[in-house]
Design an enzyme around this catalytic site. Structure first.
Site, short mmCIF file in Angstrom:
data_model
loop_
_atom_site.label_atom_id
_atom_site.label_comp_id
_atom_site.label_asym_id
_atom_site.label_seq_id
_atom_site.Cartn_x
_atom_site.Cartn_y
_atom_site.Cartn_z
N ARG A 75 -3.14 34.21 4.49
CA ARG A 75 -4.00 33.04 4.64
C ARG A 75 -4.27 32.79 6.12
O ARG A 75 -3.56 33.26 6.99
CB ARG A 75 -3.36 31.81 3.97
CG ARG A 75 -3.56 31.89 2.46
CD ARG A 75 -3.03 30.68 1.74
NE ARG A 75 -1.61 30.79 1.47
CZ ARG A 75 -0.93 29.90 0.74
NH1 ARG A 75 -1.53 28.87 0.22
NH2 ARG A 75 0.37 30.07 0.51
N PHE A 127 7.69 36.05 -7.03
CA PHE A 127 6.58 36.96 -6.70
C PHE A 127 6.14 36.73 -5.25
O PHE A 127 6.09 37.67 -4.46
CB PHE A 127 5.42 36.76 -7.70
CG PHE A 127 4.18 37.52 -7.32
CD1 PHE A 127 4.26 38.85 -6.90
CD2 PHE A 127 2.92 36.93 -7.36
CE1 PHE A 127 3.11 39.56 -6.52
CE2 PHE A 127 1.78 37.63 -6.99
CZ PHE A 127 1.89 38.94 -6.57
N LYS A 142 -2.81 34.87 -16.41
CA LYS A 142 -1.74 34.56 -17.38
C LYS A 142 -0.84 33.45 -16.84
O LYS A 142 -0.42 32.56 -17.57
CB LYS A 142 -0.87 35.81 -17.64
CG LYS A 142 -1.49 36.82 -18.57
CD LYS A 142 -0.46 37.92 -18.84
CE LYS A 142 -0.99 38.97 -19.78
NZ LYS A 142 -0.07 40.13 -19.88
N TYR A 197 -8.21 33.29 -10.13
CA TYR A 197 -7.54 32.08 -9.62
C TYR A 197 -8.35 30.84 -9.97
O TYR A 197 -7.84 29.90 -10.57
CB TYR A 197 -7.39 32.22 -8.10
CG TYR A 197 -6.64 31.10 -7.43
CD1 TYR A 197 -5.26 30.98 -7.56
CD2 TYR A 197 -7.30 30.17 -6.63
CE1 TYR A 197 -4.56 29.95 -6.92
CE2 TYR A 197 -6.61 29.15 -5.98
CZ TYR A 197 -5.24 29.04 -6.13
OH TYR A 197 -4.55 28.03 -5.49
N GLY A 238 8.53 28.65 -3.53
CA GLY A 238 7.35 28.97 -2.73
C GLY A 238 7.23 28.05 -1.52
O GLY A 238 8.12 27.24 -1.25
N ASN A 295 2.90 26.69 -21.70
CA ASN A 295 4.36 26.56 -21.86
C ASN A 295 4.88 25.26 -21.27
O ASN A 295 5.71 24.57 -21.87
CB ASN A 295 5.08 27.75 -21.23
CG ASN A 295 4.92 29.01 -22.06
OD1 ASN A 295 4.90 28.93 -23.30
ND2 ASN A 295 4.79 30.15 -21.42
P1 NAD Z 1 3.25 30.16 -2.86
O1 NAD Z 1 2.69 31.48 -3.23
O2 NAD Z 1 4.10 30.06 -1.65
O3 NAD Z 1 4.09 29.52 -4.07
C1 NAD Z 1 3.89 29.86 -5.40
C2 NAD Z 1 5.25 30.06 -6.05
O4 NAD Z 1 5.08 30.34 -7.45
C3 NAD Z 1 6.02 31.25 -5.47
O5 NAD Z 1 7.35 30.88 -5.22
C4 NAD Z 1 5.93 32.31 -6.57
O6 NAD Z 1 7.01 33.22 -6.54
C5 NAD Z 1 5.91 31.44 -7.81
N1 NAD Z 1 5.28 32.09 -8.97
C6 NAD Z 1 4.11 32.76 -9.04
N2 NAD Z 1 3.86 33.19 -10.28
C7 NAD Z 1 4.90 32.76 -11.05
C8 NAD Z 1 5.24 32.89 -12.42
N3 NAD Z 1 4.44 33.56 -13.27
N4 NAD Z 1 6.39 32.33 -12.87
C9 NAD Z 1 7.22 31.67 -12.01
N5 NAD Z 1 6.95 31.53 -10.70
C10 NAD Z 1 5.81 32.06 -10.22
O7 NAD Z 1 2.00 29.16 -2.75
P2 NAD Z 1 1.90 27.63 -2.32
O8 NAD Z 1 0.94 27.57 -1.20
O9 NAD Z 1 3.25 27.04 -2.17
O10 NAD Z 1 1.17 27.02 -3.60
C11 NAD Z 1 1.87 26.29 -4.59
C12 NAD Z 1 0.87 25.79 -5.64
O11 NAD Z 1 -0.10 24.93 -5.01
C13 NAD Z 1 0.09 26.92 -6.31
O12 NAD Z 1 -0.07 26.60 -7.67
C14 NAD Z 1 -1.24 26.87 -5.62
O13 NAD Z 1 -2.28 27.35 -6.45
C15 NAD Z 1 -1.40 25.40 -5.31
N6 NAD Z 1 -2.30 25.20 -4.16
C16 NAD Z 1 -1.89 25.51 -2.90
C17 NAD Z 1 -2.76 25.35 -1.84
C18 NAD Z 1 -2.36 25.67 -0.43
O14 NAD Z 1 -3.20 25.59 0.48
N7 NAD Z 1 -1.13 26.01 -0.12
C19 NAD Z 1 -4.05 24.87 -2.06
C20 NAD Z 1 -4.43 24.59 -3.36
C21 NAD Z 1 -3.55 24.73 -4.41
N1 UDP Z 2 -9.94 33.93 7.16
C1 UDP Z 2 -10.24 34.57 8.36
N2 UDP Z 2 -9.33 35.43 8.87
C2 UDP Z 2 -8.11 35.67 8.29
C3 UDP Z 2 -7.81 35.01 7.06
C4 UDP Z 2 -8.76 34.15 6.54
O1 UDP Z 2 -11.32 34.38 8.94
O2 UDP Z 2 -7.33 36.46 8.84
C5 UDP Z 2 -10.93 32.99 6.60
C6 UDP Z 2 -11.30 33.25 5.15
O3 UDP Z 2 -12.37 34.17 5.07
C7 UDP Z 2 -11.70 31.87 4.68
C8 UDP Z 2 -10.80 30.93 5.50
O4 UDP Z 2 -10.35 31.70 6.61
O5 UDP Z 2 -13.03 31.60 4.99
C9 UDP Z 2 -9.60 30.42 4.72
O6 UDP Z 2 -8.96 31.51 4.13
P1 UDP Z 2 -7.59 31.40 3.33
O7 UDP Z 2 -7.30 32.75 2.77
O8 UDP Z 2 -6.57 30.76 4.20
O9 UDP Z 2 -7.87 30.35 2.16
P2 UDP Z 2 -9.08 30.03 1.19
O10 UDP Z 2 -9.47 28.66 1.58
O11 UDP Z 2 -10.21 31.00 1.39
O12 UDP Z 2 -8.48 30.15 -0.16
#
Ligand code: NAD
Ligand code: UDP
Length: 311
Positions: free
Chosen positions: A185, A35, A90, A144, A11, A98
């Site tokens: 996002r 995914f 899930k 989530y 990811g 796990n």
């Molecule tokens: P992302 O969607 O790019 O990465 C998530 C990865 O997990 C993907 O590669 C996806 O294929 C894999 N994945 C999803 N479901 C799976 C499953 N059941 N089994 C195996 N792999 C699976 O998102 P990201 O921004 O890189 O986020 C990574 C982690 O950090 C996530 O847990 C997310 O909740 C957390 N997080 C991210 C942010 C952010 O702003 N980017 C903020 C808060 C928390």
């Molecule tokens: N948002 C927006 N326009 C977009 C996408 C997101 O105004 O095209 C807003 C969304 O409503 C939220 C903030 O930007 O208030 C951050 O959204 P994001 O989906 O990046 O992450 P969140 O912090 O809500 O999980």
């Protein structure tokens, strides 16, 4: 050198973490069901003999001998985690069970990628770790938010009951190269719209706030936290406290991209948090960490990335 398992390693954040941990000389197992992740994110690492890529879904058991586990697997963008909300729940709950089982058996240290979403639509601003949050348990974001809250509970219970060595990181909005183009996002949406001179879609009036952390700063914090030997298990907020309204943020992206895009307003999604900004005093004190990349600098690197991807 350590043997490190990264779930969600293909990811956005996981690919940067995989790269950094390999560069630091570790063995990395990158586990992903693809995914929302992509082989393109880690293609440059394939061929490194300390890197192993495994297609696997963490809702099923996985066996390996490892020293550390970073549990990042979970779709993070609202569009993707709401696509199949039961699967999202899930992934968070069965997935962490796990991984905690694996950590227990191997005596590995495990870090959970939790989120600012555990605070929901917060009544306390900026958010501190001691705040219990204001989360809707039955809304469209609950799969989530509540999944991540349950994962924190399981982390603490495995720690108290089975002495599993845990780290709970509450990550705030993080951005950078390798965010998926269809991610939905705000950072990727606004940059792509601006580069194409298409309308910038601000949801609601754009008065809601967020604070954005560049991915390399977050990766540094995750690694410091994982390797902290002072028994500091968190939860700890990790993010950049520079807060923007979404409207201000749209204007900044237009300026940095020299775009002709106009701003249009669309309906605010349900349960969208009104304000969000991390209090990072605890991370400063315990991890000696603060973000070093300014938002403008991080956005320019991200804009460069999307320019290449779009051309
Ligand atoms: P992302 O969607 O790019 O990465 C998530 C990865 O997990 C993907 O590669 C996806 O294929 C894999 N994945 C999803 N479901 C799976 C499953 N059941 N089994 C195996 N792999 C699976 O998102 P990201 O921004 O890189 O986020 C990574 C982690 O950090 C996530 O847990 C997310 O909740 C957390 N997080 C991210 C942010 C952010 O702003 N980017 C903020 C808060 C928390
Ligand atoms: N948002 C927006 N326009 C977009 C996408 C997101 O105004 O095209 C807003 C969304 O409503 C939220 C903030 O930007 O208030 C951050 O959204 P994001 O989906 O990046 O992450 P969140 O912090 O809500 O999980």
């Amino acid at each position: 050198m350590k043997r490190i398992l990264i779930t969600g390693g293909a990811g956005f954040i996981g690919s940067h973490l995989s790269e950094r941990l390999l560069n630091d000389g570790n063995d990395v197992i990158c586990l992903d069901n693809f995914f929302t992740g992509s082989k393109n994110n880690i293609r440059h690492l394939i061929g490194n003999n300390r890197f192993e890529l495994v297609r696997h879904d963490i809702i099923l058991e996985y066996l390996a001998e490892v020293d550390q586990i970073y549990n990042l697997a979970c779709p993070a963008s609202p569009i993707h985690y709401q696509y199949n909300p039961i699967k999202t729940m899930k992934t968070s709950v069965m997935g962490i069970i796990n991984m905690l089982g694996l950590a227990k058996r191997c005596k590995a240290r495990i870090l959970q990628a939790s989120t600012s979403e555990v605070y929901g639509d917060p009544h306390i601003h900026p958010q501190v770790e001691s705040y219990w949050g204001n989360v809707n348990p039955i809304g469209i974001r609950s799969c989530y938010d509540e999944g991540k809250r349950a994962a924190e509970t399981l982390m603490m219970d495995y720690h108290r009951q089975n002495n599993v060595d845990i780290r709970i990181a509450r990550i705030f909005n993080t951005y950078g190269p390798r965010m998926a183009i269809n991610d939905g996002r705000v950072v990727s949406n606004f940059i792509i719209q601006a580069l194409k001179n298409e309308p910038i879609t601000v949801y609601g009036e754009g008065s809601q706030t967020r604070a954005f952390c560049y991915v390399s700063d977050l990766v540094e914090a995750l690694i410091r936290f994982m390797n902290n030997e002072e028994n500091f298990i968190g939860p700890v907020n990790l993010g950049n406290p520079h807060e923007f309204t979404i409207l201000e943020f749209a204007k900044l992206i237009i300026k940095l991209t020299n775009s002709n895009s106009e701003i249009i307003f669309k309906e605010l999604p349900k349960d969208d948090p009104i304000q969000r900004e991390p209090d990072i005093s605890l991370a400063k004190e315990k991890l000696n960490w603060t973000p070093s990349i300014s938002v403008e600098e991080g956005l320019m690197k991200t804009i460069e990335y999307f320019e290449k991807v779009l051309n």
